[in-house]
Write a protein that holds these residues in place. Sequence first.
Motif, PDB file in Angstrom:
ATOM      1  N   ARG A 328       1.056  -1.355   0.045  1.00  0.00           N
ATOM      2  CA  ARG A 328       0.227  -0.207  -0.067  1.00  0.00           C
ATOM      3  C   ARG A 328       1.176   1.077  -0.211  1.00  0.00           C
ATOM      4  NH1 ARG A 328      -4.803  -1.602   4.402  1.00  0.00           N
ATOM      5  NH2 ARG A 328      -5.652  -3.258   3.350  1.00  0.00           N
ATOM      6  N   ARG A 329       0.410   2.283  -0.315  1.00  0.00           N
ATOM      7  CA  ARG A 329       0.879   3.687  -0.640  1.00  0.00           C
ATOM      8  C   ARG A 329       0.874   4.166   0.416  1.00  0.00           C
ATOM      9  NH1 ARG A 329       3.499   3.797  -5.332  1.00  0.00           N
ATOM     10  NH2 ARG A 329       2.299   2.664  -7.806  1.00  0.00           N
ATOM     11  N   GLY A 330       1.616   5.828   0.634  1.00  0.00           N
ATOM     12  CA  GLY A 330       0.842   6.332   1.536  1.00  0.00           C
ATOM     13  C   GLY A 330       0.584   7.453   0.477  1.00  0.00           C
ATOM     14  N   PRO A 331       0.528   8.894   1.634  1.00  0.00           N
ATOM     15  CA  PRO A 331       0.306  10.419   1.378  1.00  0.00           C
ATOM     16  C   PRO A 331       1.030  10.425  -0.091  1.00  0.00           C
ATOM     17  CG  PRO A 331      -0.213  10.020   2.814  1.00  0.00           C
ATOM     18  CD  PRO A 331       0.638   8.677   3.608  1.00  0.00           C
ATOM     19  N   SER A 332       1.954  10.080   0.385  1.00  0.00           N
ATOM     20  CA  SER A 332       3.540  10.737  -0.860  1.00  0.00           C
ATOM     21  C   SER A 332       3.614   9.857  -2.320  1.00  0.00           C
ATOM     22  CB  SER A 332       4.630  10.589  -0.425  1.00  0.00           C
ATOM     23  OG  SER A 332       4.827   9.574  -0.009  1.00  0.00           O
ATOM     24  N   GLY A 333       2.725   9.112  -1.879  1.00  0.00           N
ATOM     25  CA  GLY A 333       2.654   7.433  -3.157  1.00  0.00           C
ATOM     26  C   GLY A 333       3.727   6.583  -2.978  1.00  0.00           C
ATOM     27  N   ALA A 334       4.077   6.771  -1.937  1.00  0.00           N
ATOM     28  CA  ALA A 334       5.658   5.592  -1.993  1.00  0.00           C
ATOM     29  C   ALA A 334       5.156   4.989  -1.326  1.00  0.00           C
ATOM     30  CB  ALA A 334       7.043   6.207  -0.860  1.00  0.00           C
ATOM     31  N   LYS A 350       4.877  -2.417   8.585  1.00  0.00           N
ATOM     32  CA  LYS A 350       5.099  -0.442   8.290  1.00  0.00           C
ATOM     33  C   LYS A 350       6.728  -1.158   7.830  1.00  0.00           C
ATOM     34  CE  LYS A 350       2.071   1.042  10.240  1.00  0.00           C
ATOM     35  NZ  LYS A 350       0.438   2.125   9.175  1.00  0.00           N
ATOM     36  N   ARG A 351       6.571   0.237   6.515  1.00  0.00           N
ATOM     37  CA  ARG A 351       8.156  -0.489   6.335  1.00  0.00           C
ATOM     38  C   ARG A 351       9.168   0.592   6.737  1.00  0.00           C
ATOM     39  NH1 ARG A 351       8.873   0.792  -0.739  1.00  0.00           N
ATOM     40  NH2 ARG A 351      10.668  -0.095  -0.567  1.00  0.00           N
TER      41      ARG A 351
END
Length: 353
Positions: A328-334, A350-351
């Motif tokens: 899954r991506r976060g708000p930044s797209g990463a 979590k990464r």
Amino acid sequence: MLPHHTTTGAGAIVTSVAALANWMKFLLAEGEFAGERLLSSTRVREMQSPLVFASAAEWEEFGHSHYGLGFNNTTYRGERVVGHSGGWLGWSTLMRLMPARNTGVAVFTNTGANPVSSILINRVHDHLAGNEPVPWLDRLRDMRRKALAQQKSDDAAKPTARKLNTKPSHDLADFCGAYEHPAYGRVVITQDGDSLHWAWRGTKAKLAHRHYDSFQLPYVFGELNPDDLVITFATDRDGNIASLSAQLEALVPDIVFTRAAAGECIDPAFRSACVGEYIRGDQTHVVTEDAEGELTLKIPFVPLYRLRPYQGATFSIVQLDGYRTEFRRGPSGAIEELVYHQPNGTFIAKRSP
């Protein structure tokens, strides 16, 4: 020549009336043609001998049908006849040999699935034998009328087999994609307006909604199509459309086509972006990429897992049936999370920064 068609039935064999006439002469002469022996008479007789029971007689004029090495073998009004039919969409043929009369007849027609060939050959046989003609046209016309009446009755009964006032569980776009089976190949479902369409091995048709997540192919006269076949979609436990099934064979259970991988998971750039370490509790879960560009997953104290593209950003864990991982991506797209979808729940790692 046979009518032109895009199909290549019977190994793409193309013949002519003259060639088929020569073939019949060769068979009636038991392996000789134009004075030359091409095949032993023993072998030709063996080809035309009844070896396997095929079907019981439908009419009193015919005997039971048997199959030999490439030829049907039966009797017509007490006389042995040997032959075979052939055809495709838009054409049909029938060849019949009367060995006792040293005679062969072949009829070519430019329509498929019709009785014209057999009617004509039966009439020729009646004439040669000096018998009163059997009224085949009248018999078969009456059968057709009854069949059409029965079809109307069957069509009227179709709505009673449906569950009324239902709708699909997903938007139509969610059903679209490719579905695969190792023996039956690939079914492709697409959307056109407010309808789904099916394509499979050269056949294609619009699907009508039957009920819930079942759709039905139409009856298309004169075309190669699995008429009235019901297609049923199934979801995985997360609600994704995961497969479709259809009873392609009458004597076996429904054939299940598994949805082919699609989405970000098949993008090499996305898979590379998933590589890294993910923390869950006091454990570090390591995602790496192998030499073929496929992802692997290593969790402490367990063997190395291989990840197979599934759908979207989700991968199946090859060694664990029913276990999947989603990136899954976060708000930044990463990519920020590794989500485990398991039979007993959903768990997140979590990464690592």
